[in-house]
Design a protein around this motif. Sequence first.
Motif, PDB file in Angstrom:
ATOM      1  N   PRO A   1       0.183 -71.207 -25.185  1.00  0.00           N
ATOM      2  CA  PRO A   1       0.370 -70.973 -26.617  1.00  0.00           C
ATOM      3  C   PRO A   1       0.885 -72.180 -27.402  1.00  0.00           C
ATOM      4  O   PRO A   1       0.766 -72.206 -28.619  1.00  0.00           O
ATOM      5  N   SER A   2       1.515 -73.166 -26.725  1.00  0.00           N
ATOM      6  CA  SER A   2       2.007 -74.320 -27.477  1.00  0.00           C
ATOM      7  C   SER A   2       1.158 -75.541 -27.170  1.00  0.00           C
ATOM      8  O   SER A   2       0.456 -75.593 -26.158  1.00  0.00           O
ATOM      9  N   MET A   3       1.246 -76.543 -28.036  1.00  0.00           N
ATOM     10  CA  MET A   3       0.416 -77.731 -27.873  1.00  0.00           C
ATOM     11  C   MET A   3       0.794 -78.524 -26.621  1.00  0.00           C
ATOM     12  O   MET A   3       0.012 -79.319 -26.121  1.00  0.00           O
ATOM     13  N   CYS A   4       2.031 -78.369 -26.141  1.00  0.00           N
ATOM     14  CA  CYS A   4       2.469 -79.129 -24.972  1.00  0.00           C
ATOM     15  C   CYS A   4       2.171 -78.346 -23.697  1.00  0.00           C
ATOM     16  O   CYS A   4       2.633 -77.218 -23.529  1.00  0.00           O
ATOM     17  N   VAL A   5       1.369 -78.938 -22.805  1.00  0.00           N
ATOM     18  CA  VAL A   5       1.032 -78.204 -21.582  1.00  0.00           C
ATOM     19  C   VAL A   5       2.067 -78.418 -20.474  1.00  0.00           C
ATOM     20  O   VAL A   5       1.898 -77.960 -19.353  1.00  0.00           O
ATOM     21  N   TRP A   6       3.133 -79.149 -20.785  1.00  0.00           N
ATOM     22  CA  TRP A   6       4.184 -79.366 -19.771  1.00  0.00           C
ATOM     23  C   TRP A   6       5.422 -78.515 -20.046  1.00  0.00           C
ATOM     24  O   TRP A   6       6.309 -78.430 -19.246  1.00  0.00           O
ATOM     25  N   GLY A   7       5.477 -77.918 -21.228  1.00  0.00           N
ATOM     26  CA  GLY A   7       6.732 -77.315 -21.670  1.00  0.00           C
ATOM     27  C   GLY A   7       6.911 -75.848 -21.333  1.00  0.00           C
ATOM     28  O   GLY A   7       6.016 -75.185 -20.822  1.00  0.00           O
ATOM     29  N   CYS A   8       8.103 -75.364 -21.660  1.00  0.00           N
ATOM     30  CA  CYS A   8       8.462 -73.963 -21.431  1.00  0.00           C
ATOM     31  C   CYS A   8       7.639 -73.065 -22.353  1.00  0.00           C
ATOM     32  O   CYS A   8       7.492 -73.327 -23.534  1.00  0.00           O
ATOM     33  N   VAL A   9       7.081 -71.978 -21.771  1.00  0.00           N
ATOM     34  CA  VAL A   9       6.262 -71.054 -22.543  1.00  0.00           C
ATOM     35  C   VAL A   9       7.144 -70.034 -23.258  1.00  0.00           C
ATOM     36  O   VAL A   9       6.795 -69.494 -24.297  1.00  0.00           O
ATOM     37  N   GLY A  10       8.288 -69.759 -22.658  1.00  0.00           N
ATOM     38  CA  GLY A  10       9.265 -68.898 -23.312  1.00  0.00           C
ATOM     39  C   GLY A  10       8.984 -67.414 -23.238  1.00  0.00           C
ATOM     40  O   GLY A  10       9.483 -66.643 -24.043  1.00  0.00           O
ATOM     41  N   LEU A  11       8.152 -66.990 -22.258  1.00  0.00           N
ATOM     42  CA  LEU A  11       7.910 -65.546 -22.130  1.00  0.00           C
ATOM     43  C   LEU A  11       8.759 -64.930 -21.019  1.00  0.00           C
ATOM     44  O   LEU A  11       8.692 -63.733 -20.754  1.00  0.00           O
ATOM     45  N   GLY A  12       9.507 -65.772 -20.349  1.00  0.00           N
ATOM     46  CA  GLY A  12      10.560 -65.245 -19.486  1.00  0.00           C
ATOM     47  C   GLY A  12      10.170 -64.736 -18.114  1.00  0.00           C
ATOM     48  O   GLY A  12      10.790 -63.812 -17.604  1.00  0.00           O
ATOM     49  N   ASP A  13       9.151 -65.325 -17.461  1.00  0.00           N
ATOM     50  CA  ASP A  13       8.882 -64.953 -16.069  1.00  0.00           C
ATOM     51  C   ASP A  13      10.098 -65.256 -15.198  1.00  0.00           C
ATOM     52  O   ASP A  13      10.426 -64.519 -14.274  1.00  0.00           O
ATOM     53  N   CYS A  14      10.770 -66.372 -15.541  1.00  0.00           N
ATOM     54  CA  CYS A  14      11.940 -66.788 -14.768  1.00  0.00           C
ATOM     55  C   CYS A  14      13.097 -65.809 -14.973  1.00  0.00           C
ATOM     56  O   CYS A  14      13.830 -65.492 -14.050  1.00  0.00           O
ATOM     57  N   VAL A  15      13.231 -65.311 -16.202  1.00  0.00           N
ATOM     58  CA  VAL A  15      14.324 -64.380 -16.489  1.00  0.00           C
ATOM     59  C   VAL A  15      14.192 -63.135 -15.624  1.00  0.00           C
ATOM     60  O   VAL A  15      15.166 -62.586 -15.128  1.00  0.00           O
ATOM     61  N   LYS A  16      12.915 -62.729 -15.405  1.00  0.00           N
ATOM     62  CA  LYS A  16      12.690 -61.516 -14.619  1.00  0.00           C
ATOM     63  C   LYS A  16      13.081 -61.690 -13.167  1.00  0.00           C
ATOM     64  O   LYS A  16      13.492 -60.738 -12.504  1.00  0.00           O
ATOM     65  N   VAL A  17      12.915 -62.903 -12.604  1.00  0.00           N
ATOM     66  CA  VAL A  17      13.223 -63.068 -11.181  1.00  0.00           C
ATOM     67  C   VAL A  17      14.682 -63.448 -10.947  1.00  0.00           C
ATOM     68  O   VAL A  17      15.150 -63.429  -9.817  1.00  0.00           O
TER      69      VAL A  17
END
Lengths: 266, 197
Positions: free
Chosen positions: A137-153
């Motif tokens: 969703p953002s122009m940077c393909v290296w950055g945080c997407v911010g949808l929180g897959d990490c938060v879930k684990v």
Amino acid sequence: MDVNAIVYAAVVLGGLGVLFGAILTFADKKFAVPVDERFVLVREAVAGANCGACGYPGCDGYANAVVKGKAGIELCTPGGQKTLDALANIMGKESAQTEVQVARVLCQGETGVVKPRYDYAGPHQTCHTAVSLAGGPSMCVWGCVGLGDCVKVCRFDAMKIENGIVVIDENKCTACGMCVMECPRSVIKLLPKAARVTVRCQNQAAPRDAKESCDRACIACRRCVKACQFDAIHVNDNIALIDPHKCTLCGECVKVCPTNAIEQLA
Amino acid sequence: MELSLTNFLLFMVNCILTNNFIFSRYLGCCPFLGVSSKVETAAGMGIAVTFVMALASLFTYSVYNYILVPLGIEYLITISFILVIAALVQFVEMFMKKSLPALYNALGIYLPLITTNCAVLGVTLLNIDNKYDMLWSVLNGTFGALGFLLAIVLMAGVRERLESSNIPKAFKGFPISLVIAGLMSVAFLGFAGLGGM
């Protein structure tokens, strides 16, 4: 009705049950497998979150490996120094000072900082799905997407999403590494807690493209390299990287960085 | 049935191939799909089932003919057989933990699951239905389980190769396994009539 039928049924089934019970009780003693008493102690000493940071299936698996000498005593990062000391005591090994690590998000692409590519409104609000769609969703393909897959684990409630980017609570993070494995962009890294100065960007695009996609991207200008008197910063693949063991936290690089990609924590 | 070499061989072929527990009776499909990802563990499971089925045939025959029939309470056959099988499996588990720890670890959750393996209960009930005497009951249990062993090892061999094959995404894992189980079942249909029983 014949009462005997009921009595027979009860007696036969009860008798069989008692008989098998007796045989099994006997067999349990006869075939008892001696459990290493250290296993119980080790199992109690480790953090017990079954997080898998050690690389073994669950805390039982790790405790087993430790007792058998197949695994080192230092692998339980969630347990920290306390577990290490306890395991050293149980296993009769030297305890070492561990370098306390925390997970750090190497991206500052908050909403408004990084340019959006499109508005992601899919039914699966996960980073893994989002990044597979036209580069994310953002122009940077290296950055945080911010949808929180990490938060879930995260099992330690150490992560949350703020302004479209993940924020880690240093005090709750145990460096178990689950988020590091989960992140589809590898934007989370385990770094020493003592390393307070970090380049919070992984954008390897050419400087101009990096600057265009995100206001706080590292544009590989090398001003920090020149400012650093301790040879701690180097630029590789259009990205500055700080060697935490050489860094003295002087903060010179932070001052000269034109995009504020380098951050110094308190 | 009279015990002779011809009868014995016919019976063996019949149990292992013609009336294969998995492919023609469709009993014991849970471990057949669950433990068939590696040949080694599949063989271990097969051997454990063989052991349990042979012993279960012996014990359930005794329980039925020496306890249930004289007392006229044959209707308790299912529950008492389940009791016998559960106790047996528990015993085998203890024995294995002590003597074969490697196999014990490899079988994991599936070992206690033999308790609810319908092939075991199936063979004991079939023994009674077919009015086999003690020897034939044990033989039926052993050969039936060997058929199970054959099926699960064949399946594991195929599934090991599937790991490295290019399979459409939708078929990966269990779907393709079920397709293969079906195909193998069709192949075993070719044995129909063999063994003459």
